[in-house]
Design an enzyme around this catalytic site. Structure first.
Site, PDB file in Angstrom:
ATOM      1  N   CYS A   1      65.860  58.042 -13.816  1.00 23.68           N
ATOM      2  CA  CYS A   1      66.884  59.286 -14.076  1.00 23.68           C
ATOM      3  C   CYS A   1      67.162  59.001 -15.773  1.00 23.68           C
ATOM      4  O   CYS A   1      67.650  58.253 -16.032  1.00 23.68           O
ATOM      5  CB  CYS A   1      68.048  59.223 -13.170  1.00 23.68           C
ATOM      6  SG  CYS A   1      69.378  60.299 -13.901  1.00 23.68           S
ATOM      7  N   GLY A   2      66.879  60.153 -16.244  1.00 23.55           N
ATOM      8  CA  GLY A   2      67.353  60.288 -17.877  1.00 23.55           C
ATOM      9  C   GLY A   2      68.791  60.160 -18.336  1.00 23.55           C
ATOM     10  O   GLY A   2      69.218  59.397 -19.049  1.00 23.55           O
ATOM     11  N   HIS A   3      69.334  60.916 -17.313  1.00 22.83           N
ATOM     12  CA  HIS A   3      70.975  60.939 -17.671  1.00 22.83           C
ATOM     13  C   HIS A   3      71.528  59.425 -17.257  1.00 22.83           C
ATOM     14  O   HIS A   3      72.645  59.156 -17.845  1.00 22.83           O
ATOM     15  CB  HIS A   3      71.646  61.960 -16.458  1.00 22.83           C
ATOM     16  CG  HIS A   3      71.130  63.481 -17.061  1.00 22.83           C
ATOM     17  ND1 HIS A   3      71.647  63.917 -18.122  1.00 22.83           N
ATOM     18  CD2 HIS A   3      70.542  64.304 -16.218  1.00 22.83           C
ATOM     19  CE1 HIS A   3      71.152  65.049 -18.115  1.00 22.83           C
ATOM     20  NE2 HIS A   3      70.650  65.303 -16.865  1.00 22.83           N
ATOM     21  N   CYS A   4      70.908  58.985 -16.129  1.00 22.50           N
ATOM     22  CA  CYS A   4      71.431  57.744 -16.039  1.00 22.50           C
ATOM     23  C   CYS A   4      71.188  56.773 -17.009  1.00 22.50           C
ATOM     24  O   CYS A   4      71.973  55.652 -17.484  1.00 22.50           O
ATOM     25  CB  CYS A   4      70.805  56.995 -14.474  1.00 22.50           C
ATOM     26  SG  CYS A   4      70.855  58.136 -13.081  1.00 22.50           S
TER      27      CYS A   4
END
Length: 483
Positions: free
Chosen positions: A51-54
């Site tokens: 996950c990029g946001h993570c």
């Protein structure tokens, strides 16, 4: 003394039992329950490795964990994380559907984290939930040291004479519910004199005017509105913090899409010149394609702004049904002022995104776009079922073969149209899409009463729904197959 030492040793033993990475506890199915049972307060991030946001959150989350350790000593509030793709049973228990999802546990009970995603915002939110809503400052020196934090977060201070003051009770009520800024209070008269306080409440900050004096009657509504207007920069660069302020806190916004060209700089200057006059009514934000946030194209797609013809301005009316308004013409101080005045007067025409009408539309599943919706749906005497989808949506892709099969089977019912609409590229007035896929039904003779489809996403449930809700004679599908 011995009991305190025992408790400290017990806590230290508990801390050692949990693995850590960069000051963040790593929890598994085996250790999760132990962790939330051990700590009165604990924050847990459910993440996915891909996950990029993570990944973007990780350094901020780690920094917040380190700061909480520093300021909390032995009683610090720990931050933890769970790989939801591995520890699926834990994720399912808390209905985790997106990443990252952050939960805060108080005595084992989970609440949703609704704060910002920077380390300072995470720390401020946790301090608010785990401690007193407002920090008492007993001397001028205490206040001076406390205000050193203003570079990372605005600080609002109540200057009073007694804790029995009714205005102080109102101040504490607002502090309890507001996680966006830091609250403090002092009953020391020298502090009020040092900072030339004429009223009771002052907001200190590192941007714009640096200081705002609250000069209204101390009511909950007045104080919350004061914080909403002055607690953030007048012009917000569009980043995660702006997303929180505009979308999560539900504020209307006017957004400038610009670049560093001479034209772009001139547009920004005009934008800034107007912002001060309307700051108490709408948020101002700007986005650039090279600002490093990666949000420029996603934001432009969402609200229908051009990514090539920049600078341009869009107004997003979140409080008015997510309406979008496109600014036309040269971006000047006067033209922007007129645009905003017309919006508040209710005289602007709403902008609706639409793809072009397809050259052919003879497949079993018909294509609906903004420009042909009225002809194919409202002005038609047929019943219409529409799936609103997003091209990137996994659930939509899973539904596609089922939906195509349904449309083919229902060709024997010519008065029922099975259709789909790309909701990322088209908008329909009166139709608000918040998740994908969303399926709605327009019944002939009652087109002003949209019916939400909430049954199963399989062929049998679709057929049962249509058979029950169609306004036309139903052609029995089994009978057709026999013939």
């Amino acid at each position: 003394m011995k009991s305190l030492l025992f408790i400290s040793l017990l806590l230290a033993t508990s801390l050692c039992a949990f693995q850590e990475e960069d000051n963040v506890m790593v929890l598994t199915t085996d250790t999760f329950q132990d962790a939330i049972d051990t700590f009165k307060f604990i924050m847990v991030e459910f993440y996915a490795p891909w996950c990029g946001h993570c990944k973007k959150l990780a350094p901020e989350y780690s920094a917040a964990a380190a700061e909480l350790k520093r300021i909390g000593g032995d009683d610090y509030v720990p931050l933890a994380k769970v790989d939801a793709t591995v520890e699926s049973s834990v994720a399912e228990k808390f209905s985790i559907q997106g990443y990252p999802t952050i939960k805060f546990f108080i005595n084992g009970q989970a609440i949703d984290f609704e704060g910002g995603r920077t380390s300072s915002e995470i720390v401020a939110w946790i301090n608010k939930k785990s401690g007193p809503p407002s920090t008492e400052l007993n001397s001028v020196q205490d206040l001076e040291r406390f205000l050193e934090r203003v570079s990372s977060t605005p600080i609002i201070v109540f200057f009073g004479t007694s804790s029995d003051d009714n205005d102080f009770e109102t101040f504490k009520q607002v502090a309890q519910s507001n996680d966006k800024i830091t609250f403090a209070h002092t009953f020391n008269p020298e502090s009020a004199e040092k900072y030339s306080v004429s009223g009771k409440i002052v907001l200190f900050k590192s941007f714009d005017e640096k200081r705002n004096n609250f000069d209204q009657s101390v009511t909950k509504d007045n104080l919350e509105n004061f914080i909403n207007v002055y607690g953030n920069p007048i012009i917000l660069p569009f980043n995660d913090k702006a997303i929180n302020i505009i979308f999560q806190q539900r504020n209307n916004a006017v957004i400038l899409f610009t670049d560093d060209s001479d034209t772009g700089v001139a547009a920004f200057n005009a934008f800034a010149a107007v912002a001060g006059s309307f700051k108490d009514r709408i948020k101002f934000s700007f986005s650039k394609p090279n600002d490093g946030s990666g949000l420029f194209h996603r934001l432009a797609e969402y609200i229908g702004a051009s990514t090539t013809n920049i600078p341009n301005v869009m107004l997003y009316d979140q409080l008015g049904g997510n309406g979008k308004y496109r600014f036309e013409g040269d971006i000047t101080t006067e033209s922007l002022r007129t645009f905003l005045t017309n919006f508040f007067d209710g005289t602007l025409t709403r902008y609706m995104k639409s793809e072009e009408i397809p050259a052919t539309n003879d497949e079993p599943v018909k294509i609906i776009v903004g420009k042909n919706f009225r002809d194919l749906v409202i002005n038609s005497d047929k019943d219409v079922l529409i799936e609103f989808y997003a091209p990137w949506c996994g659930h939509c892709k899973q539904l596609a073969p089922i939906y195509d099969g349904l449309a083919k089977k229902l060709l024997v019912n010519p008065n029922i149209i099975i259709a789909k609409c790309d909701a990322t590229a088209n908008e329909i007035e009166g139709v608000n899409i918040e998740s994908f896929p969303t399926i709605k039904f327009w019944k002939n003779g009652q087109k002003d009463q949209i019916i939400d489809y909430n049954s199963g996403r399989d062929e049998a449930n679709f057929i049962s729904f249509l058979k029950e809700n169609t306004s036309h004679q139903w052609v029995d599908l089994d009978r057709v197959e026999e013939l």
